[in-house]
Motif scaffolding. Structure first.
Motif, PDB file in Angstrom:
ATOM      1  N   PHE B 141       0.828  -1.210   0.000  1.00 47.65           N
ATOM      2  CA  PHE B 141       0.000   0.000   0.000  1.00 47.65           C
ATOM      3  C   PHE B 141       0.855   1.249   0.000  1.00 47.65           C
ATOM      4  O   PHE B 141       0.507   2.260  -0.608  1.00 47.65           O
ATOM      5  CB  PHE B 141      -0.951   0.009   1.200  1.00 47.65           C
ATOM      6  CG  PHE B 141      -2.018   1.069   1.071  1.00 47.65           C
ATOM      7  CD1 PHE B 141      -3.102   0.864   0.238  1.00 47.65           C
ATOM      8  CD2 PHE B 141      -1.915   2.277   1.731  1.00 47.65           C
ATOM      9  CE1 PHE B 141      -4.069   1.838   0.077  1.00 47.65           C
ATOM     10  CE2 PHE B 141      -2.880   3.256   1.581  1.00 47.65           C
ATOM     11  CZ  PHE B 141      -3.964   3.037   0.747  1.00 47.65           C
ATOM     12  N   TYR B 144       1.529   2.384  -3.373  1.00 45.04           N
ATOM     13  CA  TYR B 144       0.473   3.190  -4.000  1.00 45.04           C
ATOM     14  C   TYR B 144       0.566   4.649  -3.570  1.00 45.04           C
ATOM     15  O   TYR B 144       0.486   5.557  -4.403  1.00 45.04           O
ATOM     16  CB  TYR B 144      -0.904   2.614  -3.650  1.00 45.04           C
ATOM     17  CG  TYR B 144      -2.034   3.545  -4.008  1.00 45.04           C
ATOM     18  CD1 TYR B 144      -2.405   3.725  -5.335  1.00 45.04           C
ATOM     19  CD2 TYR B 144      -2.689   4.282  -3.032  1.00 45.04           C
ATOM     20  CE1 TYR B 144      -3.413   4.603  -5.668  1.00 45.04           C
ATOM     21  CE2 TYR B 144      -3.699   5.156  -3.359  1.00 45.04           C
ATOM     22  CZ  TYR B 144      -4.059   5.315  -4.683  1.00 45.04           C
ATOM     23  OH  TYR B 144      -5.045   6.200  -5.012  1.00 45.04           O
ATOM     24  N   VAL B 145       0.752   4.881  -2.254  1.00 48.81           N
ATOM     25  CA  VAL B 145       0.800   6.259  -1.750  1.00 48.81           C
ATOM     26  C   VAL B 145       1.966   7.016  -2.371  1.00 48.81           C
ATOM     27  O   VAL B 145       1.814   8.137  -2.882  1.00 48.81           O
ATOM     28  CB  VAL B 145       0.904   6.260  -0.206  1.00 48.81           C
ATOM     29  CG1 VAL B 145       1.070   7.664   0.309  1.00 48.81           C
ATOM     30  CG2 VAL B 145      -0.317   5.615   0.397  1.00 48.81           C
ATOM     31  N   GLU B 148       1.461   7.879  -5.956  1.00 48.76           N
ATOM     32  CA  GLU B 148       0.647   9.074  -6.188  1.00 48.76           C
ATOM     33  C   GLU B 148       1.424  10.346  -5.859  1.00 48.76           C
ATOM     34  O   GLU B 148       1.243  11.363  -6.515  1.00 48.76           O
ATOM     35  CB  GLU B 148      -0.655   9.000  -5.386  1.00 48.76           C
ATOM     36  CG  GLU B 148      -1.658   8.015  -5.970  1.00 48.76           C
ATOM     37  CD  GLU B 148      -2.231   8.443  -7.323  1.00 48.76           C
ATOM     38  OE1 GLU B 148      -1.701   9.376  -7.949  1.00 48.76           O
ATOM     39  OE2 GLU B 148      -3.217   7.848  -7.754  1.00 48.76           O
ATOM     40  N   LEU B 152       1.538  12.949  -8.871  1.00 45.85           N
ATOM     41  CA  LEU B 152       0.971  14.301  -8.757  1.00 45.85           C
ATOM     42  C   LEU B 152       2.021  15.358  -9.022  1.00 45.85           C
ATOM     43  O   LEU B 152       1.776  16.346  -9.722  1.00 45.85           O
ATOM     44  CB  LEU B 152       0.375  14.498  -7.366  1.00 45.85           C
ATOM     45  CG  LEU B 152      -0.980  13.846  -7.143  1.00 45.85           C
ATOM     46  CD1 LEU B 152      -1.337  13.842  -5.675  1.00 45.85           C
ATOM     47  CD2 LEU B 152      -2.046  14.576  -7.929  1.00 45.85           C
ATOM     48  N   LEU B 187      -4.250   0.101  -7.223  1.00 41.79           N
ATOM     49  CA  LEU B 187      -4.875   0.093  -5.894  1.00 41.79           C
ATOM     50  C   LEU B 187      -5.867  -1.066  -5.762  1.00 41.79           C
ATOM     51  O   LEU B 187      -5.902  -1.766  -4.741  1.00 41.79           O
ATOM     52  CB  LEU B 187      -5.580   1.431  -5.657  1.00 41.79           C
ATOM     53  CG  LEU B 187      -6.349   1.603  -4.357  1.00 41.79           C
ATOM     54  CD1 LEU B 187      -5.415   1.505  -3.174  1.00 41.79           C
ATOM     55  CD2 LEU B 187      -7.061   2.946  -4.320  1.00 41.79           C
TER      56      LEU B 187
END
Lengths: 152, 506
Positions: B141, B144-145, B148, B152, B187
């Protein structure tokens, strides 16, 4: 409930995602694309939250019952997916913020937020560049045909 | 002195936290040279950390460093895990990040308004932070964070090119939408994996998947695998999911194109390594599932189609962007062979392509710096006017071709060997060779314009780019030549990484 209906939140999650995906691909309006993206991601949140459910479970909080002696010993829903999705919500809000910032800038630069109009203006720019002798590319047509196909 | 601050035992986490905090602080560094100097300091420090980390991994008996964040056991907390593979990728990302920061100063001064420099370098450092974080973490996980965070910031970096050409905005938005859909698929894939295994730690996931009685027929595992494959394909710009890449690299500020081409998609490929090899395992991904067929067909088609498209481009940056998709195809084709030579070729090409393509994008950026454009007509006669820049471009191009004594030759040597060893995979070797010929064709168009045509217009008056641009360019190109002549270090590390990924399989 059992069977296919018993897992109805999963059906809703799939439905939300599909609506979102359709909007992202099919809508030429950039704001609508951003909304569709939000819908798409919301579907995923629902999926994670549904996954956390335990039969007969409740919120994972230790509650003292009335006289203070007894404690509810479970079963509890799995709190981990909830925590994960809190993070994912923050991420999705940030994505939406960046997308809207870009759309505002696009509106300022192009005066429109319709993808096909923007595309036509870019093509016109390219023709102007070509006439000024800056760009010599016939090849970009290939890319644009592919792009057109992709956004069809 | 280092030990006084307890830096060495905490290296894995410092690689992420230093740029994370440093990136945010950049905003208060004023409007002059401050932000750039700060960015150089931070990326330089991080590069130093990754060198130390590499030494630590090479010295470690098991070849792996495990770091548990906040001392939480890995079942509950986040584990950072560094082995030969990600130490090598970390070194590549941080090294190229540092060198491109050096290069960025002049280029950014020219392409981005002064009052936005602090924001530019803030997102610049955060992008590098996200990429390093994806590489160092052992928690699905967390991937994934950090993915991003890097995505971004990369969208913002691409959009910063809007003062040069407004198409940067649409390029960025399109990347945002496709990138977010890709990341959401990742995700979802992680979610399905968690459903089956009940853990987010990659090692634990692998152990529990392996313990499943019938993973190959488990619907949930299959859905996870499918979502991850598509999501990762989007992130690493695997043909035909590469649509966002050419426009984004063409209209991004030149320094950003150099950074992205060298690092962003490479980290996507690293994620594919982790998910396909470490979590699912070779037996599941490549034997039970036909991932090798799907990936190698997509990669080979990509090499050929984007090669032909690259030959037809007249904008140097767009030509390099298409060439990047093709080169990523080599990397994917390499690991989909699932044998030691193929995977090693794939790992070593991540590094080799990063230095070559980074250097070439820097050369294109130097031409942009002097002329404000970089199409083939602007390049005419520049061989005499900007000799160092054009020589760097040609040296990088020879590397893409796979000319002996360049780094590209080493990668292709491994790849072709791997393709010939694997059963029925010889067409991959043929595609690698045809792809090289296509690279000859598009490099030659630039050589012809630069050395055999007379300059016209501005090109006739232009002088060599400033030293602060030429030097970083030649550091990367020099590295590509050095590691082409002496490939012991990169070759050994890649072999080691490949063997550990394949888990002792032949």
């Amino acid at each position: 409930m059992t069977g296919a209906l018993g897992i109805y939140n999963y059906w809703i999650y799939v439905l939300l995602m599909m609506i979102g995906l359709y909007g992202v691909i099919a809508k030429p309006n950039l704001i609508k694309q951003a909304i569709a993206l939000g819908l798409f991601q919301t579907g995923i949140f629902l999926y994670y939250i549904s996954m956390a459910v335990v039969d007969g479970g409740t919120a994972p909080v230790w509650t003292t019952i009335l006289d203070g002696a007894q404690k509810y010993e479970g079963p509890y829903d799995n709190p981990l997916p909830h925590v994960l999705i809190l993070t994912a919500i923050v991420v999705s809000v940030s994505v939406l913020a960046v997308a809207l910032a870009l759309i505002i800038n696009i509106k300022r630069a192009y005066g429109t937020i319709e993808y096909d109009e923007i595309e036509a203006m870019d093509q016109a720019d390219k023709r102007a560049d070509y006439q000024r002798g800056q760009v010599t590319d016939a090849a970009d047509d290939v890319e644009h045909r592919q792009e057109g196909h992709h956004h069809a | 002195m280092l030990d006084a601050f307890e830096i060495v035992p905490n290296l894995p986490v410092l690689v992420v936290t230093v740029p994370l905090i440093g990136g945010v602080l950049t905003i208060v560094m004023g409007r002059g040279k401050g932000p750039w100097a700060w960015a150089t300091l931070i990326t330089g420090l991080v590069f130093y950390f990754t060198v130390l980390l590499m030494q630590q991994v090479l010295a470690a008996k098991t070849g792996t460093i495990s770091y548990e964040l906040g001392n939480w056991p890995r079942q509950w907390g986040i584990e950072y895990r560094v082995d030969a593979l990600n130490a090598f990728i970390l070194l590549t990302v941080a090294g190229v990040g540092f060198v491109t920061t050096l290069y960025a100063q002049k280029s950014v001064e020219k392409e981005i308004p002064q009052d936005r420099h602090n924001f530019f370098y803030a997102v610049w450092i955060l992008a590098i932070c996200g990429l390093l974080g994806i590489t160092v973490t052992g928690d699905a996980f967390n991937v994934y964070v950090l993915l991003e965070i890097s995505s971004l910031t990369v969208y913002a970096l691409i959009a910063m090119g809007k003062d040069m050409n407004r198409q940067a905005l649409t390029a960025s938005l399109r990347y945002l939408i496709l990138g977010s859909v890709g990341a959401s698929f990742i995700l979802l894939g992680i979610g399905y994996l968690m459903m089956v295994t009940g853990t987010l730690n990659m090692e634990d996931m692998h152990d529990r998947l392996a313990a499943l009685p019938d993973a190959v027929h488990n619907r949930t595992v299959l859905v996870a695998f499918a979502f991850l494959l598509v999501g990762l394909g989007m992130k690493m710009a695997l043909f035909p999911l590469h649509m966002w890449l050419p426009k984004a690299y063409t209209y991004a500020p030149s320094a950003v194109s150099a950074l992205l081409s060298a690092t962003a998609t490479k980290v996507g490929i690293y994620m594919a390594f982790r998910f396909l090899f470490t979590i699912f395992g070779v037996g599941f991904s490549f034997v039970a599932m036909p991932a090798n067929v799907v990936l190698s067909v997509a990669a080979c088609t990509g090499i050929l189609v984007t090669g032909v498209t690259a030959v037809r481009q007249t904008n140097l940056k767009r030509m390099l962007a298409y060439s990047s998709v093709g080169q990523l195809g080599y990397i994917v084709a390499g690991f989909s062979l699932a044998n030691v030579n193929g995977v090693a070729g794939s790992v070593v090409h991540i590094f080799n392509h990063a230095v070559m393509k980074g250097g070439m994008f820097m050369a294109a950026g130097a031409i942009m710096y002097r002329l404000g454009r970089c199409d083939l007509r602007a390049v005419r006669g520049l061989g005499k006017r900007m000799p160092l820049t054009m020589a760097a471009f040609v040296a990088g191009g020879l590397g893409l071709v796979g000319f002996p004594l360049t780094a590209g030759f080493i990668s292709k040597w491994y790849l072709v060997q791997g393709a010939l060893e694997a059963p029925h995979m010889w067409p991959v070797a043929a595609v690698v060779l045809v792809g090289s010929l296509l690279a000859v064709a598009y490099t030659w168009r630039v050589v012809e314009a630069a050395y055999f045509q007379e300059p016209e217009g501005d090109s006739a008056l232009v002088t060599e780019a400033p030293l602060s641009m030429v030097l970083p360019m030649w550091i990367l190109i020099g590295a590509s030549v050095y590691f082409g002549v002496s490939a012991t270090f990169t070759g050994d590390i890649s072999m080691r990484a490949a063997k550990s990924l394949l888990g002792g399989a032949p």
